[in-house]
Design a protein around this motif. Structure first.
Motif, PDB file in Angstrom:
ATOM      1  N   SER A 100      38.106  40.767  30.861  1.00  0.00           N
ATOM      2  CA  SER A 100      37.303  40.901  32.080  1.00  0.00           C
ATOM      3  C   SER A 100      37.378  42.326  32.605  1.00  0.00           C
ATOM      4  O   SER A 100      36.363  42.928  32.977  1.00  0.00           O
ATOM      5  N   ALA A 118      41.851  37.891  30.919  1.00  0.00           N
ATOM      6  CA  ALA A 118      41.960  38.799  32.068  1.00  0.00           C
ATOM      7  C   ALA A 118      41.750  40.250  31.617  1.00  0.00           C
ATOM      8  O   ALA A 118      41.035  41.023  32.265  1.00  0.00           O
ATOM      9  N   ASN A 169      45.801  35.603  29.403  1.00  0.00           N
ATOM     10  CA  ASN A 169      46.119  37.021  29.534  1.00  0.00           C
ATOM     11  C   ASN A 169      45.026  37.878  28.890  1.00  0.00           C
ATOM     12  O   ASN A 169      44.561  38.866  29.471  1.00  0.00           O
TER      13      ASN A 169
END
Lengths: 140, 234
Positions: free
Chosen positions: A108, A105, A102
């Motif tokens: 990113s 992500a 998580n």
């Protein structure tokens, strides 16, 4: 008795061993300590509110399995593990992996946002320092 | 009004940039030369400014791909009809730009890649780079794109390519065959023309330590991602 039967008997012994009250109390105390730490961090603006549900959720789950040890035992039997603690360890490890994924992500997404912001800043600065068509440097 | 923009991404290129810009000045007319300084700590930006280039300075180092993309974004804002990109280390010859750009200007293709390997130009590189090039060529071919030099940074493109390359998928570090493939998957026409290239004057950090392994891994992943996204038109 075969080796397989001996192992099964041993596993049965492990699973039917009485749960320690002290372990249960320690788990509940640690869960509450986690919730208190999360709330303290939010109050001190160290942790943003939107990042708290996952930690509060984990604390809640640990509290539930501490109070209802039979649920954990049933799960342990179902997955073929020997002890409740190993089931708990496996669940914890899986939860941490999900949390890491998580965060990767989120990282990113934020990397892209930071890159876009830095590019926008560079373009704006160039436009302010050397407006196109007025004071810009001559073309090559 | 349509513009022609030459993008030169530069990071710590004070040693070579002045000579490159002088060569550009001698070889080209009608191009706006844009140097994107990717957070250099040396005199890269001041050398570019002294040479008359438009300088866009990143507040900190973002990566080669991000520097290129900043140039694309600038060109897109300018409404450029033609963009050429070349490196700041002196390996690309600006005298070849008109030949590289001509098919794009003529509308024969959207993206022209300068290739070291279409003709025997004498360019040689090490075993690992050759292996990587073959790998990327193979990956591109699997996706339907035939390119001989998928890692070339010497390219010319039109506005349609800019619209694709300014999207968020564009990698901040090493754009190579993955972005060519993305352009191809967006229905753009990718072509190649032979160019001469000198080996880079400076050794690239890309080929140090475990980076080639990471580079190959990352390129396989992003090539797969690029081939899965978009749909080839026509």
């Amino acid at each position: 008795m075969t080796e397989e039967q001996q192992l099964e008997q041993l596993r049965h012994l492990f699973l039917s061993a009485p749960e320690s009250d002290s372990a249960r109390v320690i788990a509940i105390v640690l869960s509450l300590a986690l919730v208190v730490t999360v709330l303290w961090m939010v109050r001190r603006r160290i942790l943003r509110e939107e990042y708290t549900p996952i930690w509060v959720g984990i604390a809640f789950a640990v509290t539930i399995v501490s109070i209802r040890a039979d649920l954990l035992l049933a799960l342990t039997r179902a997955i073929g593990a020997w002890t409740s603690s190993s089931t708990l360890f496996a669940l914890g490890e899986f939860a941490l992996l999900l949390i890491c994924l998580n965060y990767a992500a989120r990282l990113s997404k934020q990397s892209t946002q930071i890159k876009n912001l830095a590019q926008e800043l560079a373009l704006l600065r160039a436009r302010v320092e050397h407006p196109v068509g007025s004071q810009g440097p001559p073309p090559a | 009004m349509s513009e022609a923009v030459l993008i030169i991404p530069a990071y710590g290129e004070a040693e070579t940039l002045g000579r490159v810009l002088a060569e550009v000045d001698r070889a080209l007319t009608g191009y706006e030369v844009v140097v994107v300084d990717d957070g250099s700590q040396d005199a890269t930006a001041s050398i570019a400014e002294a040479a008359g280039a438009r300088v866009i300075r990143h507040p900190f180092n973002l990566g080669y791909g991000a520097a290129l993309q900043t140039g694309y974004k600038y060109a897109l804002q300018r409404g450029a009809s033609l963009v050429v990109q070349m490196d700041a280390d002196g390996q690309h010859d600006p005298r070849e730009i008109p030949r590289l750009a001509a098919p794009v200007v003529a509308g024969e293709c959207d993206l022209m890649v300068g290739s070291r390997f279409l003709e025997a130009t004498g360019y040689r590189h090490g075993f690992l780079r050759a292996l990587g090039r073959q790998l990327f060529r193979g990956l591109a071919r699997l996706a339907g794109l035939r390119v001989s030099d998928p890692t070339s940074g010497f390219q010319a493109m039109n506005l349609e390519v800019l619209k694709v390359y300014t999207q968020n998928f564009f990698p901040a570090d090493y754009p190579d065959v993955d972005v060519l493939l993305a352009a191809y998957r967006h229905g753009l026409r990718v072509a190649e023309c032979p160019v001469h290239m000198k080996p880079g004057v400076r050794s690239s950090t890309l080929h140090a330590g475990l980076r080639p392994v990471y580079y190959a891994y990352k390129m396989i992943l992003s090539t797969w991602s690029a081939s899965a996204s978009g749909r080839r038109a026509g």
